[in-house]
Scaffold this active site. Structure first.
Site, PDB file in Angstrom:
ATOM      1  N   SER A  93       0.798  -1.234   0.000  1.00 24.80           N
ATOM      2  CA  SER A  93       0.000   0.000   0.000  1.00 24.80           C
ATOM      3  C   SER A  93       0.825   1.276   0.000  1.00 24.80           C
ATOM      4  CB  SER A  93      -0.958   0.014   1.199  1.00 24.80           C
ATOM      5  OG  SER A  93      -2.015  -0.891   0.991  1.00 24.80           O
ATOM      6  N   LYS A  96      -0.112   3.593  -2.710  1.00 22.51           N
ATOM      7  CA  LYS A  96      -1.200   4.568  -2.614  1.00 22.51           C
ATOM      8  C   LYS A  96      -0.687   5.992  -2.455  1.00 22.51           C
ATOM      9  CE  LYS A  96      -4.400   1.108  -0.941  1.00 22.51           C
ATOM     10  NZ  LYS A  96      -4.527   0.178   0.159  1.00 22.51           N
ATOM     11  N   SER A 157      -6.437   3.475   4.082  1.00 26.62           N
ATOM     12  CA  SER A 157      -5.710   2.610   3.139  1.00 26.62           C
ATOM     13  C   SER A 157      -6.691   1.756   2.344  1.00 26.62           C
ATOM     14  CB  SER A 157      -4.700   1.715   3.873  1.00 26.62           C
ATOM     15  OG  SER A 157      -3.765   1.183   2.960  1.00 26.62           O
TER      16      SER A 157
END
Length: 416
Positions: A93, A96, A157
């Site tokens: 993640s 992101k 997230s």
């Protein structure tokens, strides 16, 4: 006269019972002690003094149990220390950050509006968070203000929020991935390639620790208006409150971002930034073995960086550092200096020993524009080069007329 102690007839029974229960208790304690001992063996207690090693430059640096890490100075982009900084690894993640950065830049340019609706499509929808997915939990076909969806990416997230924004901004996730890779090339992220907006596993989806530090630097510098979102500890949407997974936000007041990541392949990852005494550092941890480990290792890096380095300004912008001779100009020379503020990070305690040396380009000839590069200035400390900056003309020098040039040429014959 001596009295013999009297023994109760019940004592043998009491002793037998105590022995029986004592043995049972010992067996029970032993059964429970084994898992604890195994757990302790697999994860030793943290030492009060972090382990260190020696890098290629002979410096003592932290020794961390992960696949790659980087510690960068935000202002200069200097890498203060690293391990496997350029190895492409699954970023989970941490991906992101690129998704949020592109959205933030769209907001900054006016192409996107904070309150414009973003639709949660079937392909982006998080089906109940099965399989350990990180989700914002937006209902199918719901329309959510863009800023809420951005918080769903940064704080929650949310894979669903990331995909929905990717489709909204790029037309499709593949279209958005192309935008991600174009931006990565623009930022100089030479060891990264993105296949999706959320960081889901894909053999071609990789990023290096150095590249992620560069991305974090771009977010802090270019998305300053939106950067405070990365420090928000929780976000509530549709009655569901979720906490930021960056544990340092709760324990270190100097930390104000950025992003965590985890998949089985990527391990536990964390990109973080801290600011102490006017100096900002960026840290990237990749493939640690637990959420606790990634937080602890980040603390080690920040403490090591702030203990061993300090900011220095070798020269002030606009201050004359040298005078350069100019041929065939209306003026015989021009002042030279640096045009932009020049700062660097140096080992602590070396500030007083920083020296500068100027090198001017030979045979400078008019016309010379103000700001034209006419040499360089090098900063050193204890004989080691710390960095260099371009030396520019602090004023313009026009070319002299024909007769003045002839006079200067003739004069030059007699002054050599």
């Amino acid at each position: 006269m001596t009295h013999s102690p009297r023994t109760s007839p019940l004592l043998p029974c009491v002793l037998a019972t105590a022995v029986l229960f004592g043995l049972a208790g010992t067996a029970c304690a032993a059964a429970h002690a084994k898992p604890r001992a195994a757990a302790h063996k697999s994860k030793p207690a943290a030492s009060t003094e972090p382990a260190t090693t020696t890098d290629a430059n002979g410096r003592t640096v932290p020794l961390l149990d992960n696949k790659a890490w980087v510690l960068m100075d935000f202002s200069t982009g200097q890498i203060l220390a690293s391990s496997n900084a350029d190895e492409p690894l699954p970023p989970a993640s941490l991906t992101k950050m690129m998704t949020s950065y592109l959205v933030e830049q769209g907001l900054k340019s006016g192409k996107l509006k904070p309150d414009e609706p973003v639709t949660m499509s079937l392909s982006a929808w998080c089906r109940g968070g099965k399989g350990g997915d990180s989700c914002m939990f937006v209902p199918l076909n719901a329309q959510v203000p863009l800023m809420d969806m951005l918080r769903g990416v940064v704080i929650d997230s949310g894979n669903d929020a990331s995909k929905a924004l990717a489709e909204h901004v790029g037309g499709s996730e593949s279209g958005f991935a192309a935008m991600m890779n174009a931006e990565a090339a623009k930022l100089g992220m030479a060891h990264s390639h993105f296949e999706n907006s959320a960081g889901l596993p894909d053999p071609r989806h990789k990023a290096s620790a150095r590249d992620l530090a560069v991305l974090a630097q771009a977010i802090i510098r270019n998305s300053a208006e939106y950067y405070p979102i990365y420090a928000e500890r929780e976000f509530t949407y549709n009655g569901i409150k979720q906490g930021n997974r960056n544990a340092l936000l709760y324990t270190d007041p100097t930390v104000d971002g950025l992003k965590t990541g985890h998949t089985e392949e990527a391990g536990y990852c964390l990109t973080a930034s801290a600011k102490r005494n006017g100096m900002r550092l960026i840290s990237v941890i990749m493939n640690a073995n637990s959420a606790q480990a990634r937080a602890d290792q980040t603390r080690v890096l920040f403490n090591w960086g702030y203990s061993n380095f300090e900011a220095a300004t070798p020269a002030q912008a606009g201050a004359p550092l040298a005078t350069a001779k100019v041929r065939y100009g209306v003026a015989p020379d021009v002042a030279a200096g640096i045009a932009q503020p020049w700062s660097m990070v140096i080992p602590k305690g070396q500030g007083a020993s920083v020296k500068t040396a100027v090198t001017l380009n030979p045979e400078l000839e008019a016309p010379i524009a103000k700001g034209a590069v006419i040499g360089k200035v090098v900063a050193t400390a204890d004989g080691k080069q710390l960095g260099e900056a371009p030396l520019v003309a602090l004023a313009g020098v026009e070319r002299a007329g024909f007769f003045l040039r002839i006079r200067q040429r003739v004069s030059g014959w007699f002054t050599k």
